[in-house]
Design a protein around this motif. Structure first.
Motif, short mmCIF file in Angstrom:
data_model
loop_
_atom_site.label_atom_id
_atom_site.label_comp_id
_atom_site.label_asym_id
_atom_site.label_seq_id
_atom_site.Cartn_x
_atom_site.Cartn_y
_atom_site.Cartn_z
N GLU A 151 20.88 43.87 25.20
CA GLU A 151 20.12 44.57 26.24
C GLU A 151 20.17 43.79 27.53
O GLU A 151 20.27 42.56 27.53
CB GLU A 151 18.66 44.74 25.81
CG GLU A 151 18.54 45.57 24.55
CD GLU A 151 17.12 45.86 24.18
OE1 GLU A 151 16.26 45.95 25.09
OE2 GLU A 151 16.84 45.99 22.99
N LEU A 210 21.29 54.05 26.93
CA LEU A 210 21.55 53.53 25.59
C LEU A 210 22.95 53.98 25.18
O LEU A 210 23.25 55.19 25.22
CB LEU A 210 20.51 54.05 24.59
CG LEU A 210 20.78 53.75 23.11
CD1 LEU A 210 20.79 52.25 22.85
CD2 LEU A 210 19.76 54.44 22.23
N THR A 222 21.27 49.28 27.10
CA THR A 222 21.27 48.73 25.76
C THR A 222 22.54 49.17 25.08
O THR A 222 22.85 50.37 25.05
CB THR A 222 20.05 49.21 24.95
OG1 THR A 222 18.86 48.84 25.64
CG2 THR A 222 20.05 48.63 23.55
N ARG A 268 22.33 44.48 18.85
CA ARG A 268 21.97 45.17 20.11
C ARG A 268 21.98 44.14 21.22
O ARG A 268 21.44 43.06 21.08
CB ARG A 268 20.60 45.81 19.99
CG ARG A 268 20.54 46.94 19.00
CD ARG A 268 19.11 47.39 18.77
NE ARG A 268 18.53 48.08 19.90
CZ ARG A 268 18.52 49.42 20.04
NH1 ARG A 268 19.07 50.16 19.11
NH2 ARG A 268 17.95 49.97 21.08
#
Length: 193
Positions: free
Chosen positions: A184, A133, A174, A182
């Motif tokens: 992903e 992330l 992500t 966001r």
């Protein structure tokens, strides 16, 4: 003396001379001279853009395999040599603290010092065993093309992660942009992997 004996003697004499000559050499210990040994310089693979497509650029690094360091290097943008080759980025560029005091304007007003961005607050990377992330703070700014910018980050993060495990499958990455967007996906379309 036979030819065979002379050949053996010819081989033994240089070896005996070397052994005897080394007997009188004193031990000196470690001698400090020159810089560190040269060899393979660790490099990170950063992903930039040329002609609208991702390209991998190798850069020397002190932290191979560190995802956060690789993303920070990516946010610094292409070098001047890379820019001359047509390499660009879709990411907002991170700038550090000013290196000089700005000049006082000619009208006598006060000089404006640009705000220094803290690297610690600009990007935060959480790398787990099964996913990565990357969060960009509002100070990083908004990207010009979020899809391509996210691909730059995802490919760079995955490439750094693969230093530790070169045969690993691409991990899901992500990318969280400042406005809440966001993106992903796995870094499956990264050139050079």
């Amino acid at each position: 003396m036979t030819v065979r004996r002379r050949a053996r003697l010819a081989l033994l004499v240089p070896a005996a001379v070397c052994v005897l000559a080394s007997c009188g050499i004193p031990a000196t210990g470690v001698v400090q001279a020159g810089g560190p040994a040269a060899g393979v310089v660790p490099a990170a693979r950063l992903y930039f853009v040329r002609d609208g497509a991702l390209i991998a650029v190798r850069r020397p690094t002190d932290a191979p395999g560190d995802v956060e360091s690789a993303v920070r290097d990516l946010l610094r943008g292409p070098t001047s040599a890379e820019l001359r080759k047509g390499v660009t980025t879709r990411l907002p560029l991170a700038t550090g603290a000013p290196t000089a005091v700005p000049a006082v304007p000619a009208d006598g007003g006060t000089a404006v010092v640009p705000e220094a961005r803290s690297w610690a607050g600009l990007v935060r990377v959480t790398a787990r065993a099964d996913r990565i992330l990357v969060r960009l703070s509002p100070a990083a700014g908004e990207p010009g093309d979020p899809g391509l910018a996210a691909a730059q980050i995802a490919c760079t993060a995955d490439a750094a992660r693969r230093v530790a495990d070169p045969g690993a499958e691409p991990e899901p990455v992500t990318v969280a942009f400042p406005g809440g967007r966001r993106v992903e996906g796995a870094a499956t379309r990264c050139p050079g992997l």
